[in-house]
Design a protein around this motif. Structure first.
Motif, mmCIF file in Angstrom:
data_model
loop_
_atom_site.group_PDB
_atom_site.id
_atom_site.type_symbol
_atom_site.label_atom_id
_atom_site.label_comp_id
_atom_site.label_asym_id
_atom_site.label_seq_id
_atom_site.Cartn_x
_atom_site.Cartn_y
_atom_site.Cartn_z
ATOM 1 N N SER A 3 0.826 -1.213 0.000
ATOM 2 C CA SER A 3 0.000 0.000 0.000
ATOM 3 C C SER A 3 0.860 1.262 0.000
ATOM 4 N N ASN A 61 0.815 4.110 -2.911
ATOM 5 C CA ASN A 61 0.667 5.541 -2.646
ATOM 6 C C ASN A 61 1.743 6.375 -3.338
ATOM 7 N N THR A 74 -0.881 9.398 -4.321
ATOM 8 C CA THR A 74 -2.143 9.555 -3.569
ATOM 9 C C THR A 74 -1.929 8.974 -2.181
ATOM 10 N N LEU A 106 -4.504 6.826 -1.192
ATOM 11 C CA LEU A 106 -5.645 5.909 -1.251
ATOM 12 C C LEU A 106 -5.335 4.587 -0.556
ATOM 13 N N GLY A 107 -4.091 4.099 -0.724
ATOM 14 C CA GLY A 107 -3.702 2.841 -0.094
ATOM 15 C C GLY A 107 -3.610 2.999 1.414
ATOM 16 N N THR A 120 -5.767 -3.317 4.172
ATOM 17 C CA THR A 120 -6.460 -3.138 2.888
ATOM 18 C C THR A 120 -7.421 -4.303 2.703
ATOM 19 N N ASN A 159 -10.802 -3.655 0.498
ATOM 20 C CA ASN A 159 -11.302 -3.338 -0.836
ATOM 21 C C ASN A 159 -10.166 -2.787 -1.686
ATOM 22 N N GLU A 191 -7.954 -0.629 -4.168
ATOM 23 C CA GLU A 191 -7.931 0.755 -4.639
ATOM 24 C C GLU A 191 -7.327 0.794 -6.030
ATOM 25 N N GLU A 192 -7.773 1.753 -6.828
ATOM 26 C CA GLU A 192 -7.340 1.842 -8.231
ATOM 27 C C GLU A 192 -6.822 3.237 -8.537
ATOM 28 N N ALA A 193 -5.757 3.304 -9.320
ATOM 29 C CA ALA A 193 -5.212 4.599 -9.739
ATOM 30 C C ALA A 193 -4.600 4.456 -11.131
ATOM 31 N N ILE A 245 -3.799 -1.512 -9.338
ATOM 32 C CA ILE A 245 -4.763 -1.878 -8.293
ATOM 33 C C ILE A 245 -4.004 -2.345 -7.057
ATOM 34 N N ASP A 246 -4.331 -1.763 -5.907
ATOM 35 C CA ASP A 246 -3.744 -2.195 -4.631
ATOM 36 C C ASP A 246 -4.617 -3.308 -4.058
#
Length: 435
Positions: A77, A81, A86, A88-89, A98, A100, A102-104, A133-134
């Motif tokens: 994660s 990041n 971001t 998000l992770g 983690t 769900n 996360e996507e970036a 995708i994390d």
């Protein structure tokens, strides 16, 4: 052709009296030449059949994704990041922080794109992107549902390639789910869990195919195709169980690849190993685990890329300005690995890019290697594919050598390409389509 034409005329016409004495020899000569031509044709080697184009493993799409995979607390994660710039992770010092994914979308660095922007000075600049995708950490037993394993493996199944993060740093403050740092054990866990899940899916598929194939005959093409499919799935099962290999490491023909792709197997996805080092080890380019990790990859998955990097260093470089980052990298004698990682992930998915250029916009369009011009145009808009006429194509290298579009055209290197044209990485394209 003259001799043959002469033969036909002689057969169909009565020669005039003045030519009758010559006619038998002329006819004989004509047949003699014709026979020689036929003999030469007979001796010519048959034309070689065009080599069959290899079908790629994976989804036939231009919108492919790469998942970040590993056991818990290896820096997945945190890596996500810094890669995506971001937060998000969810990076925490305990497993399953983690859940769900996360996507970036991460820009893929490309010096060609930067050069084109300098040349055209466009209002808008849009580079190629890699979707990352994390995915939550996998633990031993994930294939049987341990540690929310079924959910996490379904997230792996939804991506097209894998960044496998491997921890090779010691830090008493960052716990390891297995108790101590051992990257070889961690890699074995991931490989075993992915392979066991594939075996489960293949067994189910084979059971269903055999159950529905009991009444198959030998005459219809559909029955023969179904038997070939069963044979391919049996071969996949053998690769996973007897050969103990990942599916992507076996040899497949095009028909078999179609079956493999339909099963969406985890071990068919390309893997890039990312070894997370301490900042100190990364800068001095030394770590006790690196040679062992390389040897493990060479033994189990030869050819898979390995990239050392340091999340700790990337986190420190991330907030700096471009100038500050450059100065810091010169000072420590080491470069950020994020660009290299992104490019490796992009290449592992067999993705290439072409460019559209003008004063309004320079844009890199992502396509799968091997696609034809109409499908490449369709990435911009479906009408460009459906009503495709042709493309005006020049290579990036030609434009850089000549310095301008006008010079490329004057040198005769701006080419009109039709539907059969296979796109090349770095092409610059202008599409023509009907109304």
């Amino acid at each position: 052709m003259i001799d043959r034409l002469g033969v036909r005329l002689c057969l169909r016409c009565t020669p005039p009296p003045s030519l009758r004495p010559l006619y038998p020899s002329a006819l004989s000569r004509a047949f003699s030449v014709s026979s020689l031509l036929s003999a030469k044709k007979a001796k010519m080697a048959p034309k070689k059949a065009a080599a069959e184009k290899k079908v790629l493993l994976g989804r036939p799409s231009n919108n492919l994704k790469i998942g970040i995979v590993g056991v818990p607390n290896v820096g997945k994660s945190s890596f996500f990041n810094v890669l995506s710039k971001t937060d998000l992770g969810i990076a925490r010092n305990f497993p399953y922080a983690t859940i769900n994914p996360e996507e970036a979308r991460v820009p893929v660095p490309d010096p060609r794109f930067e050069w084109l922007c300098d040349l055209y000075k466009p209002v808008s600049r849009i580079p190629a992107f890699l979707t990352c995708i994390d995915i939550a950490g996998l633990t031993a037993g994930a294939s049987t549902g341990a540690g929310l394993g079924n959910a996490f493996l379904s997230h792996v199944r939804a991506v097209d390639g894998i960044f496998q993060v491997v921890r090779a740093f010691d830090d008493a403050e960052v716990i390891h789910v297995e108790g101590d740092v051992d990257p070889l054990r961690d890699m074995e866990i991931i490989q075993t869990e992915l392979r066991l899940k594939d075996i489960e899916w293949v067994e189910k598929s084979l059971d269903n195919l055999k159950r529905s194939g009991r009444a198959l005959g030998n005459n219809s093409l559909a029955d023969k195709a179904k038997k070939e499919e069963i044979a391919t799935v049996e071969k996949i099962y053998k690769v996973l169980t007897v050969d103990q290999k990942d599916v992507r490491k076996a040899d497949w023909n095009n028909k078999e690849i179609d079956v493999v792709n339909g099963l969406q197997l985890l071990t068919a996805k390309p893997v890039t190993y990312l070894v997370n080092l301490s900042e100190r080890d990364y800068i001095r380019k030394k770590n006790k685990w690196l040679p062992k990790i390389k040897a493990w990859i060479d033994e189990h998955n030869p050819g898979d890329p390995l990239i050392p990097f340091s999340v700790a260093l990337e986190e420190r470089l991330g907030p700096l300005s471009d100038e500050e980052r450059e100065d810091e990298q010169k000072k420590i004698g080491a470069q950020s690995a994020l660009g290299k990682i992104t490019q490796a992930g992009y290449a592992s998915l067999d993705l290439i890019r072409y460019f559209t250029c003008g004063p309004d916009e320079v844009r890199a369009w992502t396509i799968r290697r091997g696609i034809k011009a109409p499908q490449a145009a369709g990435v911009i808009h479906s009408d460009f594919e459906n009503k495709f006429i042709c493309g005006e194509i020049m290579s990036y290298d030609d434009l850089k050598d000549q310095g301008s579009e006008a010079a490329v055209k004057a040198a005769g290197k701006l080419r009109q390409q039709g539907k059969p044209y296979e796109m090349v990485d770095g092409d610059i394209a202008y599409w023509k389509s009907g109304q």
